[in-house]
Enzyme design. Structure first.
Site, PDB file in Angstrom:
ATOM      1  N   ALA A 134      12.688   1.459  -0.260  1.00  0.00           N
ATOM      2  CA  ALA A 134      13.804   1.003  -0.571  1.00  0.00           C
ATOM      3  C   ALA A 134      14.345   1.450  -2.210  1.00  0.00           C
ATOM      4  O   ALA A 134      15.347   1.413  -2.286  1.00  0.00           O
ATOM      5  CB  ALA A 134      14.131  -0.305  -0.091  1.00  0.00           C
ATOM      6  N   GLU A 191      13.015   3.004  -4.365  1.00  0.00           N
ATOM      7  CA  GLU A 191      12.823   4.202  -5.017  1.00  0.00           C
ATOM      8  C   GLU A 191      14.078   4.866  -5.357  1.00  0.00           C
ATOM      9  O   GLU A 191      14.244   5.993  -4.519  1.00  0.00           O
ATOM     10  CB  GLU A 191      11.666   5.190  -4.327  1.00  0.00           C
ATOM     11  N   ARG A 244      10.929  -2.835  -1.088  1.00  0.00           N
ATOM     12  CA  ARG A 244      10.391  -1.659  -0.863  1.00  0.00           C
ATOM     13  C   ARG A 244      10.441  -1.265   0.889  1.00  0.00           C
ATOM     14  O   ARG A 244      10.649  -0.221   1.087  1.00  0.00           O
ATOM     15  CB  ARG A 244       8.769  -1.826  -1.059  1.00  0.00           C
ATOM     16  N   ASN A 264       6.333   3.410   5.526  1.00  0.00           N
ATOM     17  CA  ASN A 264       5.225   4.483   5.180  1.00  0.00           C
ATOM     18  C   ASN A 264       3.922   3.955   5.364  1.00  0.00           C
ATOM     19  O   ASN A 264       2.912   4.578   5.240  1.00  0.00           O
ATOM     20  CB  ASN A 264       5.400   4.962   4.076  1.00  0.00           C
ATOM     21  N   SER A 309       9.259   7.839  -5.264  1.00  0.00           N
ATOM     22  CA  SER A 309       9.045   7.573  -6.584  1.00  0.00           C
ATOM     23  C   SER A 309       8.050   6.506  -6.861  1.00  0.00           C
ATOM     24  O   SER A 309       7.983   5.784  -5.904  1.00  0.00           O
ATOM     25  CB  SER A 309      10.474   7.423  -7.607  1.00  0.00           C
ATOM     26  N   TYR A 353      -4.572   7.344  -3.229  1.00  0.00           N
ATOM     27  CA  TYR A 353      -5.639   6.334  -2.497  1.00  0.00           C
ATOM     28  C   TYR A 353      -5.545   6.402  -0.985  1.00  0.00           C
ATOM     29  O   TYR A 353      -4.192   7.093  -0.776  1.00  0.00           O
ATOM     30  CB  TYR A 353      -5.174   5.013  -3.027  1.00  0.00           C
ATOM     31  N   GLU A 387       6.172  12.665  -5.261  1.00  0.00           N
ATOM     32  CA  GLU A 387       6.643  11.506  -6.087  1.00  0.00           C
ATOM     33  C   GLU A 387       7.306  11.854  -7.295  1.00  0.00           C
ATOM     34  O   GLU A 387       6.865  12.653  -8.206  1.00  0.00           O
ATOM     35  CB  GLU A 387       5.342  10.501  -6.564  1.00  0.00           C
TER      36      GLU A 387
HETATM   37  O1  0X9 Z   1       1.908   4.468  -0.883  1.00  0.00           O
HETATM   38  C1  0X9 Z   1       2.596   5.200  -0.478  1.00  0.00           C
HETATM   39  O2  0X9 Z   1       3.239   4.913   0.457  1.00  0.00           O
HETATM   40  C2  0X9 Z   1       3.242   6.428  -1.317  1.00  0.00           C
HETATM   41  N1  0X9 Z   1       3.273   5.955  -2.714  1.00  0.00           N
HETATM   42  S1  0X9 Z   1       4.551   5.029  -3.293  1.00  0.00           S
HETATM   43  O3  0X9 Z   1       4.233   4.691  -4.433  1.00  0.00           O
HETATM   44  N2  0X9 Z   1       5.953   5.834  -3.226  1.00  0.00           N
HETATM   45  O4  0X9 Z   1       4.564   3.937  -2.325  1.00  0.00           O
HETATM   46  C3  0X9 Z   1       2.183   7.558  -1.289  1.00  0.00           C
HETATM   47  C4  0X9 Z   1       2.167   8.002   0.163  1.00  0.00           C
HETATM   48  C5  0X9 Z   1       1.098   9.152   0.367  1.00  0.00           C
HETATM   49  N3  0X9 Z   1       0.658   9.638   1.788  1.00  0.00           N
HETATM   50  C6  0X9 Z   1       0.075   8.973   2.605  1.00  0.00           C
HETATM   51  N4  0X9 Z   1      -0.867   8.143   2.057  1.00  0.00           N
HETATM   52  N5  0X9 Z   1      -0.029   9.056   3.745  1.00  0.00           N
HETATM   53 ZN    ZN Z   2       7.423   5.248  -1.904  1.00  0.00          ZN
END
Ligand code: 0X9
Ligand code: ZN
Length: 437
Positions: A192, A194, A249, A266, A322, A376, A399
């Protein structure tokens, strides 16, 4: 935002309740906007594996902190938003030998300078529309406007419902054809806060539509493919960042029995769900949800795309986030680069080519890497699902800006340059898709 806790529920129960009220999510009084007065964002750079492990442990245990950038690898920055009530953490860091650098002294001041209150109403044909952040309602109205303005190319698609019963909608863009065309999917706003993600998706879409018929690549992109473009997947969360809490988020559902509201969408996708980097604690920013695709936003969106993929080939999947200037490809769930991934090299090559176009635009350079190994490991991500389940060859998480000066509270003046560099990269991606038909 670690994965698990043996102390849970005893210690964490009390801790989490306190954190939910006073902690990382701002000083919120029910019904009022959360404030971030004198919350600061600091950056530390782990210089060895021990320091990295220490930061990971802190991210996992200290729910009163908001890790804007989680610990990734040695030498890469970790950005932490610290409430004034946790200033002790700064001393702890210094005692541990870190040299914290202040990136933002007062997050609230930055939020106030976003000046979202006094914006002129402008037509969507005016660039001014795109150079300001837009509410969910404005974005939703934009979808209808675009579809009627470019009616020969565009139609509206319902992608999913949200918990609070908003409709998550997107655009289908492509020259109508008697036969089924291959497809591409672009998404923004899964997280949210970003805000530059939906803004860039909208502005880029508008630029592409205006270039149709003039620019040969864009013309072919829309003649040969159907593009599904969803500016805001996390409708409730995005709405909430405007109404209540700029730093939200997750989505907005509180699952029965949970202490806190929200699942990180995510971390909720049904591919390798529940593994590394996805918390089982509902108050964590990276809460994975109660089960694979437990959230309506995730489950309906995956149904939508699964249905599409049954009738056509989807060649491209991009999830815009982002911040950090990163162009990532799968896998995201593991940091093991040796796990088979048939399209890794091709994905990497195209991302590097796209990045050349980015560099040529305004001189910014995005880091191209594998999500789990170079950032990560985080399981249950939308990208892993798109690649793992649907086998979408060119699957990416991008990102966007910036690299930490403003983080999520990116000034509106950066929407245009961000869009310009991404637009140019999209032309490179478009050319690739066309060349492989
Ligand atoms: O952590 C995340 O979901 C993403 N970064 S954020 O800082 N926007 O939250 C990166 C996701 C990368 N993809 C996976 N790890 N599957
Ligand atoms: Zn994100």
């Amino acid at each position: 935002m670690g994965a698990d806790s043996y102390l849970w529920p005893n210690f964490f129960f009390i801790f989490a309740v306190v954190v939910c009220i006073f902690g990382a999510h701002g000083s919120a009084v029910e019904g009022k906007k959360a404030r971030y007065d004198y919350y600061r964002v600091i950056r530390v750079i782990p210089s060895n594996e021990q320091e990295l492990a220490w930061l990971r442990d802190a991210a996992y245990k200290r729910h009163d902190l908001d890790f804007w950038k989680e610990p990734s690898i040695v030498g890469h920055p970790v950005d932490i938003m610290i409430p004034p009530t946790a200033n002790d953490f700064l001393k702890v860091l210094i005692n541990e030998g870190f040299k914290p650098e202040t990136m933002i002294r007062n997050v609230q001041k930055l939020i106030d300078s976003e000046s979202t209150l006094f914006r002129q109403q402008v037509s969507l044909n005016d660039e001014d529309f795109y150079t300001h952040y837009r509410t969910f309602e404005e974005i939703d109205a934009w979808i209808d406007d675009i579809a009627s303005t470019y009616s020969d190319l565009v139609s509206v698609e319902s992608v999913s419902k949200s918990h609070e019963e908003r409709i998550v909608r997107g655009l289908k863009i492509g020259k109508p054809s008697g036969t089924t065309k291959p497809a591409a999917y672009i998404q923004g706003g899964i997280h949210a806060r970003e805000w530059v993600s939906p803004a860039t998706v909208m502005f880029m879409t508008y630029k592409l539509l205006n270039a149709y018929g003039t620019d040969t690549t864009v013309t072919e992109m829309f003649d040969k493919f159907d593009w599904y473009i969803v500016p805001v997947l996390n409708a409730d969360g995005y709405h909430y960042t405007w109404s209540n809490n700029r730093m939200w988020r997750k989505n907005r559902r509180q699952a029965p029995g949970n202490i806190c509201v929200g699942t990180d969408l995510n971390r909720n996708y049904a591919y390798k769900w529940g593994g590394a980097g996805a918390s089982r604690i509902s108050c964590a920013l990276t809460y994975r949800g109660t089960g694979p695709a437990s959230e309506i936003e995730t489950s309906e969106m995956t149904n939508f795309l699964t249905k599409k993929s049954e009738s056509t080939d989807i060649h491209l999947y991009i999830d815009f986030h982002s911040y950090g200037l990163l162009w990532l490809y799968p896998w995201g769930y593991t940091d093991d680069r040796t796990v088979p991934q048939a399209d890794r090299e091709k994905q990497r090559a195209l991302a590097l080519e796209g990045n050349e176009a980015i560099i040529a635009t305004h001189g910014k350079s995005y880091f191209v890497g594998e999500a789990g190994a170079d950032l990560y490991p985080a399981s249950g991500g939308s990208d892993d699902w798109a690649y793992g389940e649907l086998k979408i060859k060119y699957t990416y998480t991008i990102e966007l800006r910036d690299d930490g000066k403003y983080g999520f509270v990116l000034p509106e003046s950066e929407i245009k340059p961000t869009t310009e560099e991404i637009y140019n990269a999209m032309l490179v991606v478009g050319q690739k898709l066309i060349s492989e038909l």
